[in-house]
Design a protein around this motif. Structure first.
Motif, PDB file in Angstrom:
ATOM      1  N   PHE A 318      42.645  36.730  32.914  1.00 41.85           N
ATOM      2  CA  PHE A 318      41.702  37.802  33.231  1.00 41.85           C
ATOM      3  C   PHE A 318      42.497  39.050  33.596  1.00 41.85           C
ATOM      4  O   PHE A 318      43.711  39.006  33.803  1.00 41.85           O
ATOM      5  CB  PHE A 318      40.784  37.417  34.395  1.00 41.85           C
ATOM      6  N   ASP A 319      41.794  40.149  33.702  1.00 38.88           N
ATOM      7  CA  ASP A 319      42.381  41.394  34.197  1.00 38.88           C
ATOM      8  C   ASP A 319      41.327  42.098  35.031  1.00 38.88           C
ATOM      9  O   ASP A 319      40.127  42.050  34.698  1.00 38.88           O
ATOM     10  CB  ASP A 319      42.841  42.280  33.038  1.00 38.88           C
ATOM     11  N   VAL A 320      41.744  42.746  36.094  1.00 42.11           N
ATOM     12  CA  VAL A 320      40.804  43.432  36.969  1.00 42.11           C
ATOM     13  C   VAL A 320      41.512  44.626  37.595  1.00 42.11           C
ATOM     14  O   VAL A 320      42.694  44.561  37.925  1.00 42.11           O
ATOM     15  CB  VAL A 320      40.263  42.477  38.064  1.00 42.11           C
ATOM     16  N   TYR A 336      36.517  47.196  37.343  1.00 42.59           N
ATOM     17  CA  TYR A 336      36.447  46.940  35.901  1.00 42.59           C
ATOM     18  C   TYR A 336      37.147  45.605  35.650  1.00 42.59           C
ATOM     19  O   TYR A 336      38.296  45.415  36.061  1.00 42.59           O
ATOM     20  CB  TYR A 336      37.127  48.050  35.106  1.00 42.59           C
ATOM     21  N   THR A 337      36.443  44.679  34.979  1.00 46.99           N
ATOM     22  CA  THR A 337      36.991  43.346  34.752  1.00 46.99           C
ATOM     23  C   THR A 337      36.998  43.004  33.266  1.00 46.99           C
ATOM     24  O   THR A 337      36.132  43.436  32.511  1.00 46.99           O
ATOM     25  CB  THR A 337      36.174  42.274  35.497  1.00 46.99           C
ATOM     26  N   ASP A 346      32.553  34.505  37.927  1.00 46.89           N
ATOM     27  CA  ASP A 346      33.490  34.248  39.022  1.00 46.89           C
ATOM     28  C   ASP A 346      34.431  35.431  39.240  1.00 46.89           C
ATOM     29  O   ASP A 346      34.738  35.797  40.380  1.00 46.89           O
ATOM     30  CB  ASP A 346      34.305  32.991  38.721  1.00 46.89           C
ATOM     31  N   VAL A 347      34.893  36.048  38.143  1.00 50.88           N
ATOM     32  CA  VAL A 347      35.823  37.182  38.261  1.00 50.88           C
ATOM     33  C   VAL A 347      35.133  38.375  38.916  1.00 50.88           C
ATOM     34  O   VAL A 347      35.681  39.004  39.847  1.00 50.88           O
ATOM     35  CB  VAL A 347      36.375  37.567  36.873  1.00 50.88           C
ATOM     36  N   ILE A 348      33.950  38.712  38.452  1.00 50.54           N
ATOM     37  CA  ILE A 348      33.226  39.872  38.991  1.00 50.54           C
ATOM     38  C   ILE A 348      32.897  39.672  40.465  1.00 50.54           C
ATOM     39  O   ILE A 348      33.100  40.571  41.305  1.00 50.54           O
ATOM     40  CB  ILE A 348      31.949  40.131  38.176  1.00 50.54           C
TER      41      ILE A 348
END
Length: 450
Positions: A318-320, A336-337, A346-348
């Motif tokens: 992932f990237d965030v 921004y994800t 889950d990432v957000i």
């Protein structure tokens, strides 16, 4: 760009060599020339002239015009996009062929671009070319119907190339969701308007927005008196502020674009602060506290607090990063994800919870100082190139009507306190949200679920 009475004599003016060319100043013989300070002048008609004599072997000149897509209305959407592509069309003083060949003959380049994303300011950017072409294109275009018609298919190509990057599409949708007017307008021509933007619309747009009070003429490697003389004689033809455009209204909303992409791009923001304000400085520091993203192409953002917070619970790639955009009358801040579809939720949520943690005051002075140092370094790196410096001076001239040197910018950054950063995070957490997402959205939460 309205056809002006004096513009017809422009080419003849230069061919007679009545006015000096704006070219690089040769370094004097003897000791090395001393560094010069930036010179700044505002004419009575509102036109800003700024120059820095750096004794470069070639001049670099930019004409910045406050006339981007935010000033379009429902009847002329896409006009500013076509203007960016029409910069080399025939003018009253030079044919399209003459402009192209003239620039090539001196090894120069011509670009008509936008800066600072949604501030939507058009920039006529020139490198190493004669002022004749700058003035012709700015003051006396013809927008011949057959040339405009032939150019319109390029709108679709230009838009398609830009939208190959999913991030561009998400940011466009984000602003359409966040605002009702002005900043909601796309930087690109809507599909239904391609082929329908007329030369009359281009003339009307230029006549009402390409005015002296909305322009800044910036030069590097240029004598300030020469640049001022040219501006006074040839950019003093259409005064006033022109039309003001629609008022920016933040509304909050959501746009979801379901497609088959395995990666989900999502942006979650709230309204922040206007550019240049003390509150905007706090949001800038907060961005670097969370993680502003890598500065190296394909680099890693793994050391940022956002990335580390998400990595504790997500074991897929992932990237965030923190998203921060400041405008003259509004601003957006958020996250921004980019993630696999199954892990998007889950990432957000993990990234959002990390901002909540900061809003609760869990922030050390060491972390804040590190963020300030990174912000300062990023600011200096953005102005390392002559193009970056030119853009910064021009942008400040349009937004604030003045120039703030880096030393003053650093003082403003240093004045940001821990409480200011906490309040900025709290404003995002408690504010009305806007969201845009693209990809396979089966596991992507809606904005009201966060």
């Amino acid at each position: 760009m309205k056809l002006l009475t004096r513009a017809a004599t422009l080419s003849r003016f230069y061919s007679l060599k009545v006015a000096p060319k704006v070219t690089a100043t040769a370094a004097p013989a003897g000791p090395p020339p001393q560094p010069q300070d930036l010179e700044y002048t505002r004419l009575p008609n509102g036109l800003v002239i700024a120059s820095l004599e750096n004794y470069a072997p070639a001049s670099r000149i930019g004409l910045f015009i406050k006339a981007g897509s935010r000033y379009e209305d429902s009847n002329n959407l896409g006009t500013s996009h076509l203007l960016r592509l029409a910069s080399s069309l025939t003018t009253k003083g030079a044919s399209a062929f003459k402009i192209t060949r003239g620039i090539e003959a001196v090894g120069g380049k011509l670009r008509f671009v936008k800066i600072n994303n949604r501030n939507s300011y058009l920039v006529v950017f020139y490198s190493d070319i004669l002022m004749e072409f700058l003035l012709n294109i700015t003051t006396s275009p013809e927008f011949r119907r057959w040339e405009v018609a032939a150019l319109q298919p390029q709108l679709r190509i230009d838009k398609a190339v830009a939208f190959q990057n999913p991030q561009t599409h998400v940011i466009e949708n984000l602003h359409a969701a966040a605002y009702r007017t002005a900043l909601a307008n796309s930087l690109y021509c809507p599909d239904y308007r391609i082929g329908k933007v007329t030369s009359e619309e281009l003339h009307y747009y230029v006549q009402n927005y390409f005015t002296s009070a909305r322009m800044a003429l910036v030069g590097l490697g240029v004598s300030h008196p020469v640049l001022k003389q040219v501006a006074e004689q040839f950019l003093n033809m259409r005064g006033g502020l022109g039309l003001s455009g629609a008022k920016t209204i933040y509304r909050g909303g959501e746009i979801r674009e379901q497609n088959g992409d395995s990666l989900v791009h999502a942006a979650l923001v709230a309204e922040s602060a206007t550019v240049g304000s003390a509150e905007a400085n706090a949001f800038s520091v907060l961005q670097y506290v969370l993680g502003a993203g890598p500065h190296v192409k394909r680099g890693s953002n793994a050391t940022s607090s956002l990335y580390q917070a998400v990595a504790k619970g997500v074991h897929q790639p992932f990237d965030v990063s923190a998203f921060n955009a400041g405008y003259s009358d509004s601003g957006l801040f958020g996250i921004y994800t980019i993630s696999q579809a199954a892990a998007a939720g889950d990432v957000i949520k993990a990234a959002y919870n990390q901002v909540k943690t900061i809003a609760e005051g869990n922030l050390s002075d060491t972390v804040i100082q590190d963020a300030k140092n990174k912000l300062k370094a990023g600011y200096l790196m953005s102005m390392e190139s002559s193009e970056g410096f030119l853009n910064e001076v021009g942008f400040q001239a349009l937004v604030a009507g003045s120039y703030v040197p880096p030393s003053t910018v650093f003082q403003q950054i240093d004045s940001v306190a821990a409480t200011d950063v906490k309040n900025a995070a709290l404003k995002f957490v408690s504010g009305k949200k806007s969201m845009a997402a693209s990809g396979n959205l089966g596991h992507t939460p809606f904005v009201d679920e966060l």
